[in-house]
Write a protein that holds these residues in place. Structure first.
Motif, PDB file in Angstrom:
ATOM      1  N   ASP A  20       0.830  -1.201   0.000  1.00 39.72           N
ATOM      2  CA  ASP A  20       0.000   0.000   0.000  1.00 39.72           C
ATOM      3  C   ASP A  20       0.867   1.255   0.000  1.00 39.72           C
ATOM      4  O   ASP A  20       0.585   2.219  -0.700  1.00 39.72           O
ATOM      5  N   LEU A  21       1.913   1.239   0.816  1.00 41.60           N
ATOM      6  CA  LEU A  21       2.800   2.392   0.893  1.00 41.60           C
ATOM      7  C   LEU A  21       3.560   2.586  -0.415  1.00 41.60           C
ATOM      8  O   LEU A  21       3.753   3.712  -0.867  1.00 41.60           O
ATOM      9  N   ASP A  22       3.968   1.488  -1.046  1.00 43.27           N
ATOM     10  CA  ASP A  22       4.665   1.591  -2.325  1.00 43.27           C
ATOM     11  C   ASP A  22       3.747   2.160  -3.402  1.00 43.27           C
ATOM     12  O   ASP A  22       4.159   2.991  -4.206  1.00 43.27           O
ATOM     13  N   ALA A  23       2.495   1.721  -3.414  1.00 40.82           N
ATOM     14  CA  ALA A  23       1.540   2.235  -4.395  1.00 40.82           C
ATOM     15  C   ALA A  23       1.283   3.717  -4.160  1.00 40.82           C
ATOM     16  O   ALA A  23       1.180   4.496  -5.107  1.00 40.82           O
ATOM     17  N   PHE A  24       1.184   4.114  -2.903  1.00 36.89           N
ATOM     18  CA  PHE A  24       0.981   5.522  -2.561  1.00 36.89           C
ATOM     19  C   PHE A  24       2.164   6.350  -3.044  1.00 36.89           C
ATOM     20  O   PHE A  24       1.996   7.400  -3.679  1.00 36.89           O
ATOM     21  N   GLU A  30       1.778  12.093  -9.909  1.00 36.28           N
ATOM     22  CA  GLU A  30       1.063  11.739 -11.129  1.00 36.28           C
ATOM     23  C   GLU A  30      -0.108  12.678 -11.317  1.00 36.28           C
ATOM     24  O   GLU A  30      -0.791  13.042 -10.371  1.00 36.28           O
ATOM     25  N   LEU A  31      -0.340  13.052 -12.548  1.00 29.16           N
ATOM     26  CA  LEU A  31      -1.498  13.866 -12.870  1.00 29.16           C
ATOM     27  C   LEU A  31      -2.651  12.950 -13.232  1.00 29.16           C
ATOM     28  O   LEU A  31      -2.447  11.894 -13.828  1.00 29.16           O
ATOM     29  N   PRO A  32      -3.872  13.331 -12.903  1.00 29.03           N
ATOM     30  CA  PRO A  32      -5.001  12.500 -13.278  1.00 29.03           C
ATOM     31  C   PRO A  32      -5.110  12.401 -14.791  1.00 29.03           C
ATOM     32  O   PRO A  32      -4.771  13.333 -15.514  1.00 29.03           O
TER      33      PRO A  32
END
Length: 103
Positions: A20-24, A30-32
């Motif tokens: 979860d922390l890596d994905a965060f 990142e731009l939407p």
């Protein structure tokens, strides 16, 4: 007599899984996704913004102005916050319309 020492406390552990922390962290910056021609989304239009959440700000004013506001609150059904919100809300909306060209 020797002085008793206690062990140092460690930092609290994380409750999230490392994935979860890596994905965060990977999503940081990142731009939407959006195509050309999409209009700018203003902060107050974000889907997670809620009308029922009240945010606090510090408001500095002169002492005479504060005392006048206090007098209004003491002699009307308003409290100081509700008086300020009712009066400044339309001004904020008008300025946003001027800046963005929309309501």
């Amino acid at each position: 007599m020797t002085k008793r020492t206690t062990p140092l406390r460690s930092a609290p552990g994380t409750k999230k899984a490392p994935a979860d922390l890596d994905a965060f962290a990977a999503a940081a910056g990142e731009l939407p996704a959006g195509g050309a021609g999409e209009q700018e989304q203003y902060p107050w239009e974000h889907p997670r913004v809620r009308d029922d959440v009240m945010k606090a700000i510090n408001l500095k004013m002169t002492e005479p102005l504060y005392l006048k506001l206090r007098y209004i609150a003491d002699h009307t059904p308003y409290n100081m916050t509700s008086f300020i919100i009712e009066r400044i809300g339309p001004e904020i909306e008008a300025e946003i319309e001027r800046l963005t060209g929309k309501n």
